[in-house]
Design a protein around this motif. Structure first.
Motif: not given
Length: 190
Positions: A143-163
């Motif tokens: 995830f790089s320069n991505s728009n993740l606004e209001k996305s739901d990661f509550r049950t996602a696993s193993n992600f790495t996202i740089d805020p």
């Protein structure tokens, strides 16, 4: 024989790797247990179509239109969606294997990934605003320069996202997965 424009038809256990469909249009069709591996789907439009248990390994998607298309139980490993036609591009995935897929620069607002494997996928510069990653494994996905606004990661696993490198305002995360947002700092969370 498949017509150049096909509407309201169901295809079962058909091997599209042996059929030339480049430039075809499918409207409100269903594909069940079909093989699209190595298929040239370039400039083909799929509108309001459903794919169930289909194989898309190494399919060519140059200018392919996926317009309100759903995939369930499909194998889409390594598919480069960035080559797909942007006009009305809208897809949803349920129980699919999307490892190594490329979504670079796609507008995927409100896309649903439910019970999927999306390992080592590329979401660089992708609009995933209000997307849902339900029970989805995002191991080593970028995830790089991505728009993740209001996305739901509550049950996602193993992600790495740089805020600092993505837009995450209003995104939803569970407390147990916060380490995926802090990984670059090499801190311990207990």
């Amino acid at each position: 024989m498949i017509e150049k424009y096909t509407q309201n038809k169901t295809f079962k256990q058909l091997d599209f790797s042996e059929i030339q469909i480049s430039g075809y249009e499918f409207d409100d069709c269903q594909f069940i247990n079909c093989n699209f591996s190595d298929c040239d789907m370039s400039s083909t439009d799929f509108m309001d179509c459903k794919f169930d248990s289909c194989n898309f390994m190494m399919a060519k998607t140059l200018n392919t239109g996926f317009k309100e298309v759903s995939f369930k139980g499909c194998k889409l490993v390594g598919i480069d969606f960035s080559y797909c036609n942007n006009f009305l591009f809208q897809v949803d995935f349920d129980s699919c294997q999307l490892d190594y897929a490329i979504f670079t620069k796609k507008n995927m607002k409100k896309t649903r990934f439910v019970n999927c494997s999306v390992k080592e996928a590329d979401f660089s510069r992708t609009n995933l605003m209000e997307a849902v990653f339900e029970d989805t494994d995002l191991s080593d996905s970028l995830f790089s320069n991505s728009n993740l606004e209001k996305s739901d990661f509550r049950t996602a696993s193993n992600f790495t996202i740089d805020p600092e490198n993505n837009r995450i305002k209003g995104a939803i995360f569970s407390a147990y997965a916060l380490s995926g947002l802090l990984r670059k700092y090499a801190i311990k969370i207990e």
